[in-house]
Design a protein around this motif. Structure first.
Motif, PDB file in Angstrom:
ATOM      1  N   HIS A 143     -11.114  41.137  19.453  1.00  0.00           N
ATOM      2  CA  HIS A 143     -10.606  41.573  19.789  1.00  0.00           C
ATOM      3  C   HIS A 143     -11.165  41.960  21.369  1.00  0.00           C
ATOM      4  O   HIS A 143     -12.152  42.098  21.416  1.00  0.00           O
ATOM      5  CB  HIS A 143      -9.668  42.389  19.461  1.00  0.00           C
TER       6      HIS A 143
ATOM      7  N   HIS B 240      -1.833  34.021  17.899  1.00  0.00           N
ATOM      8  CA  HIS B 240      -2.532  34.819  17.122  1.00  0.00           C
ATOM      9  C   HIS B 240      -2.155  36.717  18.056  1.00  0.00           C
ATOM     10  O   HIS B 240      -1.058  36.472  17.263  1.00  0.00           O
ATOM     11  CB  HIS B 240      -4.224  34.324  17.437  1.00  0.00           C
TER      12      HIS B 240
ATOM     13  N   HIS C  74      -1.728  42.437   7.645  1.00  0.00           N
ATOM     14  CA  HIS C  74      -2.607  42.118   8.641  1.00  0.00           C
ATOM     15  C   HIS C  74      -2.797  42.375   9.842  1.00  0.00           C
ATOM     16  O   HIS C  74      -2.992  42.944  10.507  1.00  0.00           O
ATOM     17  CB  HIS C  74      -3.115  40.278   8.953  1.00  0.00           C
TER      18      HIS C  74
ATOM     19  N   HIS D 212      -7.989  45.950   9.834  1.00  0.00           N
ATOM     20  CA  HIS D 212      -8.669  45.361  10.317  1.00  0.00           C
ATOM     21  C   HIS D 212      -7.981  45.911  12.143  1.00  0.00           C
ATOM     22  O   HIS D 212      -8.890  45.789  12.320  1.00  0.00           O
ATOM     23  CB  HIS D 212      -7.552  44.189  10.121  1.00  0.00           C
ATOM     24  N   HIS D 213      -6.681  46.616  11.990  1.00  0.00           N
ATOM     25  CA  HIS D 213      -6.629  47.109  12.812  1.00  0.00           C
ATOM     26  C   HIS D 213      -6.321  48.296  13.073  1.00  0.00           C
ATOM     27  O   HIS D 213      -5.037  49.289  12.890  1.00  0.00           O
ATOM     28  CB  HIS D 213      -5.275  46.236  13.428  1.00  0.00           C
TER      29      HIS D 213
HETATM   30  S1  CUK Z   1      -7.684  39.654  14.480  1.00  0.00           S
HETATM   31 CU1  CUK Z   1     -10.025  40.371  13.801  1.00  0.00          CU
HETATM   32  S2  CUK Z   1     -10.287  38.580  15.719  1.00  0.00           S
HETATM   33 CU2  CUK Z   1      -7.420  40.781  11.948  1.00  0.00          CU
HETATM   34 CU3  CUK Z   1      -6.653  41.367  15.133  1.00  0.00          CU
HETATM   35 CU4  CUK Z   1      -8.119  38.723  15.586  1.00  0.00          CU
END
Ligand code: CUK
Ligand code: CUA
Length: 622
Positions: A419, A310, A160, A111-112
């Motif tokens: 994002h 979020h 996550h 994810h990041h």
């Molecule tokens: S999350 Cu996908 S839109 Cu895994 Cu950073 Cu917010």
């Protein structure tokens, strides 16, 4: 352009119906068509052949388990880096090193991505990422754009809320999205509140040995930890993370985890936590040093925030953190300074699971609610400290001033951005210039490929009024990305010779095939345009083994020339790996199938690439 109302779930639909009328929403989305439509826009993204882009973009590949590299502003895709999933193009997950790294898993959910930092600035050396699917963390070497280490993170399910690094890459924090019993052992869901935990792991990186390590973990309440960010400058010893499902629902989350009006941001001082660990204030759980906040007090606080937040993002000056409520149409700006004072003066409104709750009014700076903007998710910043927040439901980017809360600009995107990423956006000194919206839905944007479409990335010029000037499809799924100045990254051209590598062979005459019982070790060479496995043999490009032998093929590419990569595949053995210039790689397998199997180079390396083959002969068992 067709108008499209992105109703992502029943919940969101219900939410929209309950809070605004559709008329409001549609009037907001017809302001302008967001397409590049003139020559000067096209010129901005045109990077002529022979010239290079100004920025690297590292886009998360989500459930592809990979990372994608793009150039900005051209938005040309340059490369895929396999991280958590095998990749037959590079042999990642097939050769010994990467097979071990993958730990037996065959997919990941990345994810990041997070670049390593020095003094709060991207230093261009390493890239970190976590796997929500199989609870792992990885580091990629930016000298070679290859994955160097992966660790499994015990006691957690789905980190996550990561990876975000501290100012000098002291730590990256991996809070977990799913609460599970410690060690993931079986416990009844009726005992959720007492037996389940959301665990945050503090991971360090040993740069010298290129190893990730878990320094300690914190057994937080059984909530879902969603996003985190590290403090900067005056807040550098602190980090924040959003959490939802503080209702501790165990089923039909979509309804039950959204009941309370407030959830929390967890605010913690990682220096204090590290000190607690040093002083022995922890318990050992499955080999990890675990802090239990209800017993080992201090260093962790809760800040109430509008329900189901979020993203949470720290401003470049380190003074504020901004939370976005996916179900509340507001961004909330909190002040670190106020939070520190509130901690000092014990301005608590209660506690949960032994963690003090700071008074909302004591920490909150302002609530920002741009007209008709819905579903704020994540915020990025420019060189002037202005904020850009993605609005998932109203499909737009809103630019606003964190110091006044004033809306400054907005631009519709196609559609439903998760994002966004700005140039050098997570550093203490963002560049401005570019913002890229990472959109979940791309329908209407490109040639149709059936019911399912790619995701999209839209490049927005933010030097003046926001304007979309390019849009490109991207494979699943760009949750997040980071954009770094191209000149900060220093890649190598070839792997240097490694005299300590026992598997490497740099001279044809040193090639050999060594048999020890039923183990066969091949020390071979790949070069334009042949394989040499045993120079003195009648046929140096043939490997012959007995059925059932355990085979190790160590292959060194002795073409010390940039971009001359060789592949090595064995037909019908489902095996392929690559050796980059100067690199030595090993393939290990059991020759369980008897027969005649052509082996060949898979990477087109010279005019005689098609001649670069040989045979792998497996003599049947008697
Ligand atoms: S999350 Cu996908 S839109 Cu895994 Cu950073 Cu917010
Ligand atoms: Cu070596 Cu093709």
């Amino acid at each position: 352009m067709k108008k499209w109302i992105p109703i992502a779930s029943g919940l969101l639909a219900g939410f929209i119906a309950a809070t605004i009328s559709f008329a409001d929403f549609s009037s907001n989305s017809k302001t302008e068509t967001a397409s590049a439509n003139n020559k000067s826009d096209a010129e901005k993204v045109y990077v002529p052949f022979g010239k290079k882009d100004d920025y690297y973009l590292f886009a998360s590949g989500g459930h592809s388990g990979q990372m994608f590299i793009y150039g900005v502003p051209s938005m040309r895709k340059i490369r895929t880096i396999p991280v958590f999933s095998p990749d037959s193009a590079t042999g990642y997950g097939f050769d010994e090193h990467s097979k071990k790294l993958m730990g037996g898993y065959t997919w990941g959910d990345l994810h990041h991505p997070a670049l390593s930092e020095t003094k709060g600035d991207y230093d261009g050396k390493w890239m970190f990422a976590t796997d929500v699917g199989n609870s792992r963390a990885a580091v990629v070497d930016l000298k070679t754009f290859t994955t160097k280490d992966i660790i499994k993170v015990p006691n957690t399910a789905g980190p996550h809320c990561a990876a975000f690094v501290t100012e000098n890459t002291e730590y990256m924090f991996l809070p977990t999205r799913f609460a599970v019993p410690l060690g993931q052992k079986y416990e009844k869901l009726d005992d959720y509140s007492s037996k389940y935990r959301g665990v945050m792991s503090a991971v360090t990186f040993d740069e010298k040995n290129v190893k990730l390590n878990i320094a300690y973990q914190v057994a937080l309440p059984p909530w879902s930890y969603d996003l985190s960010d590290a403090g900067k400058k005056s807040s550098k010893d602190w980090a924040v993370m959003t959490t939802y499902n503080t209702e501790e629902a165990t089923t039909t989350m979509e309804v039950k985890a959204s009941q309370a009006d407030r959830d929390y941001i967890v605010l913690f001082n990682w220096k204090e936590l590290a000190k607690m660990v040093k002083d022995g204030q922890y318990e050992e759980v499955n080999g990890q040093k675990m802090i239990f906040p209800e017993k080992q007090k201090g260093g962790i606080y809760l800040v109430p925030v509008a329900k189901s937040p979020h993203g949470v993002d720290v401003t470049p000056d380190g003074k504020y953190f901004i939370a976005s409520g996916k179900l509340a149409p507001a961004m909330t700006v909190f002040s670190f300074e106020k939070a520190f004072k509130a901690v000092q003066n014990k301005e608590f409104s209660g506690e949960r699971n032994g963690i003090p709750i700071l008074k909302y009014e004591s920490v909150m700076e302002r609530e920002v609610n741009p007209e008709n903007a819905l579903g704020p998710l994540h915020t990025q910043f420019d060189d002037k400290g202005m904020a850009y927040t993605t609005m998932f439901i109203s499909s737009e980017i809103v630019k606003w001033d964190p110091k006044t809360g004033k809306t400054l600009d907005r631009v519709p995107v196609q559609y439903s951005p998760g994002h966004s990423v700005s140039a050098e956006g997570d550093t203490v000194a963002p560049d401005g210039k570019w913002l890229i919206a990472l959109n979940k839905i791309a329908k209407d944007s490109y040639l149709s490929v059936g019911p399912s479409h790619p995701e999209s990335m839209q490049l927005i010029d933010i030097s003046g009024k926001m304007k979309i000037i390019q849009s490109v499809p991207v494979d699943p799924e760009p949750h997040y990305a980071q954009m770094i100045k191209a000149d900060k990254i220093k890649t190598i051209e070839v792997y240097p010779k490694d005299p300590n590598n026992k598997d490497a062979v740099y001279n044809q005459k040193d090639t050999k095939i060594v048999r020890k019982g039923n183990e066969v070790h091949v020390y071979g060479i790949a070069m334009r345009s042949r394989f040499v496995f045993e120079a003195k043999a009648k046929r140096p490009d043939v490997i012959e083994v007995n059925q059932g032998d355990h085979v190790f093929i160590h292959l060194t590419n002795i073409d010390f020339d940039e971009d001359i990569t060789h592949g090595f595949a064995i037909n019908d053995y489902d095996l392929n790996m690559e050796v980059q210039p100067g690199q030595t790689n090993t393939m290990e397998f059991t020759a369980d199938k008897a027969g005649t199997f052509p082996l060949y180079c898979t990477n087109f390396c010279s005019a005689l690439h098609q001649e670069m083959n040989g045979y792998f002969l497996v003599k049947p068992k008697q």
